[in-house]
Every structure is written in structure tokens, then in C-alpha cells.
Enzyme design. Structure first.
Site, PDB file in Angstrom:
ATOM      1  N   VAL A  62       0.851  -1.184   0.000  1.00 36.69           N
ATOM      2  CA  VAL A  62       0.000   0.000   0.000  1.00 36.69           C
ATOM      3  C   VAL A  62       0.886   1.233   0.000  1.00 36.69           C
ATOM      4  CG1 VAL A  62      -1.727   1.312   1.301  1.00 36.69           C
ATOM      5  CG2 VAL A  62      -1.889  -1.171   1.198  1.00 36.69           C
ATOM      6  N   ALA A 107       4.409   4.060   3.152  1.00 42.24           N
ATOM      7  CA  ALA A 107       3.907   2.847   2.509  1.00 42.24           C
ATOM      8  C   ALA A 107       4.007   1.701   3.518  1.00 42.24           C
ATOM      9  CB  ALA A 107       4.736   2.520   1.276  1.00 42.24           C
ATOM     10  N   LYS A 108       3.423   0.595   3.202  1.00 39.74           N
ATOM     11  CA  LYS A 108       3.597  -0.616   4.007  1.00 39.74           C
ATOM     12  C   LYS A 108       3.254  -1.806   3.135  1.00 39.74           C
ATOM     13  CE  LYS A 108       4.626  -1.398   8.386  1.00 39.74           C
ATOM     14  NZ  LYS A 108       5.456  -0.544   9.262  1.00 39.74           N
ATOM     15  N   GLY A 109       3.865  -2.944   3.439  1.00 35.73           N
ATOM     16  CA  GLY A 109       3.563  -4.156   2.700  1.00 35.73           C
ATOM     17  C   GLY A 109       3.220  -5.263   3.671  1.00 35.73           C
TER      18      GLY A 109
END
Ligand code: NAD
Length: 418
Positions: A62, A107-109
Site C-alpha cells: 500500500v 507505505a507498508k507491505g
């Protein structure tokens, strides 16, 4: 420990953004931009397991906002991770980077898997598949991942290798939090804990407490907790209580941190250490002390136990260790809470240093990294205090307002394309 669902966590995060935007009087359109991610990429990863079977893992990345710089944020491997949780974490990264005043967005995953139940080979194959699936979405000038819960420097090394092979050149700057042997930064491993200690010292100064004789209690003796303990002991503080998931130790005269760490390294826990009296894992939260550092999991201090907190200051090493109800109880009791978004930003700050060193092909000594971290954090701590005073709100709201303000300024300056 109560675990907030991804959906509740996201709703809570959106609420914080909304309230900050309202206090700043931002226009409706900017508020909308700040609330929602710019891009959401979902991937399904087919992976051959050790037993020969084929499994498909869900993952995502994201990208929340890049107004202040490339997207930046960790990758989480956890069986209960979902899109809502990752969206909330991505938004928090945008504001954490902004509060730290580093030129990154957020962001992050995530990959839904249980890393403890997977072999090293399976983890490597999941990581390489995930990297290949996102190879056109991440990059040193677009989106720079890092470790988070369930991932570590080794995971980052696999990402560097896969990404570099696909691009046909060495790109260590595609991630941060790498092992030092392949371009990681000195001081990255200790950075979050050290940052927590710096914030604790600043908070004590602000409250007029003597740092040299201060007493500290720490819940969680992992990466963040141990480095915070070491850095505070270095500053002359007494670490009077620590705990991990198996139990804790208490000594009002101060625990010998070096020996305790050695014991933990040998046995895997602080339990059984020769000095101090035994206490329960969560009892450490109710010890009388100057500074309490929750450095384990989210929602450690809740509406149910916040009344028992006898610290003057809480410095959030963990992400989200204080529930909204607990926050209110602590505020009424006059406890100063240094919020996670500021207190544990040492990791992302040194990630920025790592990225800078990689891009310049430079190598900084440990002392240089430590000095730069301290300068940046003390400066931003003061800015958060000033914002809280200006708006007459607790530090958590002050930090959010500062972060939202900086991102909104960047958005307004950039304008819209087309
Ligand atoms: P870690 O796994 O190294 O350590 C966690 C520690 O908490 C372990 O010692 C574990 O035994 C202990 N623990 C678990 N449940 C407990 C309980 N009920 N009572 C007492 N102790 C308990 O993890 P970490 O990297 O130190 O991260 C800790 C927290 O800090 C997490 O919330 C993480 O999201 C946050 N954080 C970490 C970093 C980082 O750079 N490592 C950066 C920002 C935020």
C-alpha cells in the site's frame, strides 16, 4: 492481550487524520487525499513448499502518500495481516516520516503467512516471489521497503538480490535495514531503542526530572527494549524492571543490564536471572517509576490497567501500545505520553541515513550515525512539544497535527497534475 482488528485500526487512524486536519482547518479535498492511499497493489504468490505441495500466499503493498518523497515503509509477515491493517500502517508511516522531517512518504507491505511455521527456504521463496511481483512498483526513487514484524535483515538481503537480478545491476538502495555486509548502516539495529532513550531523556528534562537518578521500567526485552535499556543505562538511569513474554525481573536499586542481556542471550528470557525479584510480564506496567517504556506489542496499556500505571512518563517503544481509552485515563492522571509516531521513529530516521549512504556510495561511522540521530530526534521532539502547546493538546495529537501539516504543505505546494 486484546488485538485491534485491521478494520478498527484503520478507522481509528482515519479518525486521527481527520481530527488533525480539522484543527488545522485544511480544505476538504486535501483531507480526502490525506486519508486514502494513492495505490494499493495486491499480489497472489504461488510458492513451492518443502513437502512438494504448491501454496498461494496473499500479499500487498500500500502506497499511501509520496508528497514529501519516495514511499517508505516496512513489510510485515503475519498470518492475520490484512489490507485494512496495512492501509492504516501505510498512513502512519506517511506521518511518522513527516514528524521525523525526513524526505519520505509512507507505505507498508504485508504477506499473510506465519513465518514461525515456515522453513528458511520457504521464506526465501515467498520473499523472492513477492519482490518479483512488485519489481515495477518498488525502487530506490519510488518505494523503499524495510523490515517490520516477521521480517528481518535477511529478508531484505533476498529482496536486494532478487531486485538486482531482475534489473541487471546492483541496487542495494532498494531497501533499508539490510545486513551491514551488503550495504546496511552502522547503528540501524539499535536505532529504534536508542531513539526511545533519546525521547525519554527529553521528556524527563521537560518534566524537570533528574536523568541521572531516574528509574525506568521496560515491558518487552527484544530489539527495541534491550537497546533502549542499554542507552538509558549509559545515561546513568536505573533500569528497575524489565519483562518479556515469559516473565520479568524487578530491583528498585537497578538491574545490571549487561549481565541481564547476557543471561537473556544464553537462555532466551530474563526469567531465571540471579538478581532482582520475579514479577509477571504485565506487572512491569504497574511498577512505580519515572519512565515506563512499553516495547512489546500493541494494546498493552488498556482501559482495564491504565489506572494502575504509576509512571510519570510513558514512552511508546512499541507501535500502538496504549489504547484510546487508556490514553484518556493517563491524561487525567497527568502522565505524559510520548507517542509511538515520535518515540519509535529512530528506526526510520536511520533507514533514511542508510538510503543516503547507499545513494552516495558513502559509509558513516557509528558515532556519526548516533550523533545525527540524536540531533534530529531532539529537534523534532521540541517541534512536537511546541505544536502541542500551540493547540493545547496532548503530545500524541501534537505529533499528528505536525505530521499532517507538513504533508498538507507539500501537497499544496506541488499542486495537482494534470
Ligand atoms: P521483538 O520481537 O524483538 O521483541 C518483542 C519483545 O516483547 C520480546 O522480548 C517478547 O518476549 C516481548 N513480549 C511479547 N509479549 C509480551 C508481554 N505480554 N509482556 C512482556 N513482554 C512481551 O520486537 P521489536 O522489534 O523489539 O518490536 C517491539 C515493538 O516495537 C513492536 O510493537 C514493533 O512494531 C515496534 N517497533 C519496532 C521497531 C524496530 O525497529 N524493531 C521500529 C518501530 C516500532
Amino acid at each position: 492481550m486484546y488485538q485491534m482488528s485491521g478494520k478498527d485500526f484503520y478507522r481509528d487512524t482515519l479518525g486521527r487524520i481527520e481530527r488533525s486536519a480539522e484543527r488545522l482547518g485544511l480544505e476538504e479535498g486535501i483531507r480526502e487525499i490525506l486519508k486514502y492511499p494513492r495505490r494499493v497493489v495486491e499480489v497472489y504468490l504461488p510458492v513451492r513448499m518443502d513437502d512438494g505441495s504448491l501454496k498461494v500466499f496473499w500479499g500487498c503493498r500500500v502506497q499511501h502518500n509520496s508528497a514529501r518523497g519516495p514511499y517508505k515503509g516496512g513489510i510485515r509477515y503475519h498470518e492475520s495481516t490484512d489490507l485494512e491493517e496495512v492501509k492504516a500502517l501505510a498512513a502512519l508511516m506517511t506521518f511518522k516520516s513527516a514528524v521525523a522531517d525526513i524526505p519520505f512518504g509512507g507505505a507498508k507491505g504485508g504477506v499473510a503467512c506465519n513465518p514461525k511455521a515456515l522453513s528458511r527456504g520457504e521464506l526465501e521463496r515467498i520473499t523472492r516471489r513477492y519482490t518479483a511481483a512488485l519489481a515495477n512498483d518498488i525502487g530506490p526513487y519510488t518505494d523503499i521497503p524495510a523490515p517490520d514484524v516477521g521480517t528481518n535483515p535477511q529478508t531484505m538481503a533476498w529482496i536486494v538480490d532478487t531486485y538486482s537480478q531482475l534489473k541487471g545491476r546492483k541496487v542495494p538502495e532498494v531497501v533499508t535495514g539490510k545486513p551491514v555486509s551488503i550495504g546496511g548502516s552502522q547503528g540501524r539495529e539499535e536505532a529504534t531503542g536508542r531513539g526511545v532513550a533519546i525521547c525519554a531523556e527529553e521528556a524527563m528534562r521537560h518534566m524537570g526530572l533528574d536523568v541521572q537518578s531516574a528509574s525506568i521500567a521496560i515491558q518487552g526485552f527484544g530489539n527495541v527494549g534491550t537497546y533502549a535499556a542499554l542507552a538509558l543505562a549509559e545515561r546513568g538511569c536505573r533500569i528497575i524492571a524489565v519483562s518479556d513474554s515469559r516473565g520479568g525481573k524487578y530491583d528498585p536499586r537497578g538491574l545490571p543490564i549487561g549481565a541481564l542481556l547476557e543471561h537473556k542471550r544464553r537462555t532466551g528470557s530474563v526469567v531465571g536471572f540471579k538478581d532482582g525479584s520475579d514479577i509477571g510480564s504485565d506487572q512491569v506496567l504497574e511498577v512505580e517509576c519515572d519512565v515506563l517504556i512499553p516495547a512489546a506489542l500493541q494494546n498493552a496499556i488498556t482501559g482495564g490497567n491504565a489506572n494502575g500505571v504509576r509512571a510519570k512518563i510513558v514512552v511508546e517503544g512499541a507501535n500502538g501500545p496504549t489504547s484510546p481509552e487508556a490514553d484518556e485515563v493517563l491524561r487525567r492522571k497527568g502522565v505524559m505520553v510520548v507517542p509511538d509516531i515520535l518515540a519509535n521513529s529512530g528506526g526510520v530516521i536511520v533507514s533514511y541515513f542508510e538510503w543516503t549512504q547507499n545513494l552516495r556510495r558513502e559509509y558513516w561511522e557509528l558515532e556519526e550515525v548516533r550523533e545525527k540521530l540524536e540531533r534530529r530526534l531532539t529537534c523534532q521532539f521540541k517541534k512536537v512539544l511546541e505544536t502541542s502547546d500551540e493547540f493545547g493538546v496532548p503530545l500524541r495529537d501534537g505529533a499528528f497535527i505536525l505530521g499532517v501539516k507538513r504533508v498538507a504543505e507539500a501537497l499544496e505546494t506541488l499542486g495537482l497534475f494534470p
